[in-house]
Design an enzyme around this catalytic site. Sequence first.
Site, PDB file in Angstrom:
ATOM      1  N   GLU A   1       0.837  -1.212   0.000  1.00 53.91           N
ATOM      2  CA  GLU A   1       0.000   0.000   0.000  1.00 53.91           C
ATOM      3  C   GLU A   1       0.868   1.258   0.000  1.00 53.91           C
ATOM      4  OE1 GLU A   1      -3.078  -0.056  -0.515  1.00 53.91           O
ATOM      5  OE2 GLU A   1      -3.879  -1.959   0.223  1.00 53.91           O
TER       6      GLU A   1
ATOM      7  N   ARG B   1       0.667   3.763  -3.244  1.00 58.54           N
ATOM      8  CA  ARG B   1       0.063   5.075  -2.980  1.00 58.54           C
ATOM      9  C   ARG B   1       1.107   6.157  -2.816  1.00 58.54           C
ATOM     10  NH1 ARG B   1      -5.635   3.725  -0.204  1.00 58.54           N
ATOM     11  NH2 ARG B   1      -5.517   1.505  -0.549  1.00 58.54           N
TER      12      ARG B   1
ATOM     13  N   ASP C   1      -4.169 -10.149  -8.304  1.00 64.08           N
ATOM     14  CA  ASP C   1      -4.344  -9.165  -9.384  1.00 64.08           C
ATOM     15  C   ASP C   1      -3.110  -8.438  -9.926  1.00 64.08           C
ATOM     16  OD1 ASP C   1      -4.223  -7.751  -6.957  1.00 64.08           O
ATOM     17  OD2 ASP C   1      -6.243  -6.955  -7.084  1.00 64.08           O
TER      18      ASP C   1
ATOM     19  N   GLU D   1     -11.868  -0.236 -10.566  1.00 63.26           N
ATOM     20  CA  GLU D   1     -11.354  -1.154 -11.596  1.00 63.26           C
ATOM     21  C   GLU D   1     -12.169  -1.146 -12.887  1.00 63.26           C
ATOM     22  OE1 GLU D   1     -11.617  -1.854  -8.385  1.00 63.26           O
ATOM     23  OE2 GLU D   1      -9.478  -1.894  -7.892  1.00 63.26           O
TER      24      GLU D   1
END
Length: 589
Positions: free
Chosen positions: A195, A199, A329, A462
Amino acid sequence: MARSRSSSSSTTWRYINPAYYLKRPKRLALLFIAFVSVSFVFWDRQTLVREHEEELWKLKEEVLQLQNQLEELKHDDIPVHKTNLTTMNIDDLPIDPIEIQRREKVKDAMIHAWTSYEKYAWGHDELQSKPLKAVFFGQPQSKNGVDSFGGLGATLIDSLDTLYIMGLHEQFQKAREWVVTSLDFNKNYDASVFETTIRVVGGLLSAYDLSGDNVFLEKAKDIADRLLPAWDTPSGIPYNIINLVNGNAHNPGWTGGDSILADSGTEQLEFIALSQRTGDPKYQQKVFVENVIRELNKTFPADGLLPIYINPHKGTTSYSTITFGAMGDSFYEYLLKVWIQGNKTAAVKHYREMWETSMKGLLSLVRRTEPSSFAYISEKIGSSLIDKMDELACFAPGMIALGSSGYGPGESSKFLSLAEELAWTCYNFYQSTPTKLAGENYFFHSGQDMTVGTSWNILRPETVESLFYLWRLTGNKTYQDWGWNIFQAFEKNSRVEAGYVGLKDVSTLIVNTGVKDNMMQSFFLAETLKYLYLLFSPPSLISLDEWVFNTEAHPLRIVSRVAPGEGSKQHKATNIRVRARREGRFGKA
Ligand SMILES: *[C@@H]1O[C@H](CO)[C@@H](O)[C@H](O)[C@H]1NC(C)=O
Ligand SMILES: *[C@@H]1O[C@H](CO)[C@@H](O)[C@H](O)[C@H]1NC(C)=O
Ligand SMILES: *[C@@H]1O[C@H](CO)[C@@H](O)[C@H](O)[C@H]1NC(C)=O
Ligand SMILES: *[C@@H]1O[C@H](CO)[C@@H](O)[C@H](O)[C@H]1NC(C)=O
């Protein structure tokens, strides 16, 4: 940017300075060979020969890699060109009036989200709107900031490039000031490596690539340096959690000590970009992000599908789900995007090859519903397919479309058609609920098409991401219309007085809208609104020929990577692209 190379002042000292040998791999090799020879005198030969052969072999590999890195650093144009705001002023470009109207509405949404964050949660990670009393729609809310990521200003950093791209310069400048004066990574906090990378490192690098402002690069280095010890494991597969002050790294308890596939394989774009921008190879080096891919490649199965849990000590996968949704993913996404980031040269071809292998696996997971024949990507555990798909996996149509042009003509249109089919399914995740917003995941039962599983919606991007790619690559305006419908559903259900919130349940209407949660996710500003804005903007705004988006929608500049032996000043890019992406089926300019 001029890269300063440390010049050695004392001649004696330089021979014991490791940097001296890094620049002179042959001498490093010589030094090692000398060491090997001396060792022979003292130790048993037979075993040593074998061991040393192995070590020599490893050393050769290392020397080669160091040479590659030097080559790359010599020949990469490190991009510090400031993106000229004037030339990026999209109002000058011809565009359909409906697109302009829609784009302005999306920009209004960003202003609303940003202003609310500024007012109630400035400097905190995310804006939360908690109902004061239990829970009726329309009840007053208490608005405050929450530090879901350790207090790194996640929403602010995630928003920098969106503000820049939308031309919200005042807001961008104010956010920049906060980065200069108040952004502090020295937090005794166990951060998620994944993360924080996508980010914070990604957001800062993107702001740097757009603005050319060094402040962002310095901050990106600061946080990346704090993350690096996470890769210090026996296999090189990183631990997924690290303390930002003391560098102690570990994995979450609930994985039984394993690392997560997506968390471990989604740092390549950011760390490679950081090495390119700083001239310091350590971020992308063998021991860090590129080594992870090499390690996973060692046990890469024929179908290119990896289970989501990996043992960081042995580098082997554990019995667990295979999925293009949560926890799998973006590993697959980055295989493709590292290839694109390197401008598809021979130096990054092996990433494309791994991605193509995984696409064979993806095809084996595609099934169709009854009665309406929606294509979906199932999950797999052991040899059983599970008829479930996450909304998170709806990035896949965009990824497949983006990668399709690297195939020969027949394969290329086959993959593009699959992408279009899957996007239709994802759009129907939204259209099939009373709120017109998608749930978190779907199950597919024979005769019933799709059924919502987990029914919340947390403003995820998405599907609009995939619509953005499909529109860019095919020029088909249908994808703009679908994106517009999804945007309107967010406006209707998720817009509150202070920003935007998710829904607890997309399937239940109360007074005509869904039941709200209390959180404005930072990716709503980073991704959902950015992709929507770009969906209604000319393709030259953040052109896919010059930029690649990280998995948090932060655009990073494409920089050609040079393969060993390709030492010319011109990029001898082996462009294995069959046709330009822009020449998609409808030749949209
Ligand atoms: C940006 O582009 C415009 C138009 O091409 C030019 O006049 C201006 O000088 C440029 N600004 C910068 C800072 O390069
Ligand atoms: C994966 O391994 C194969 C050989 O087994 C090799 O040809 C390929 O370059 C490797 N890819 C990466 C990314 O290291
Ligand atoms: C545009 O895309 C939609 C959805 O995939 C498809 O039904 C339609 O045929 C496409 N339009 C054209 C002109 O191909
Ligand atoms: C990528 O390579 C092509 C040549 O194959 C070149 O025309 C293009 O300028 C390169 N793009 C970047 C961003 O370096």
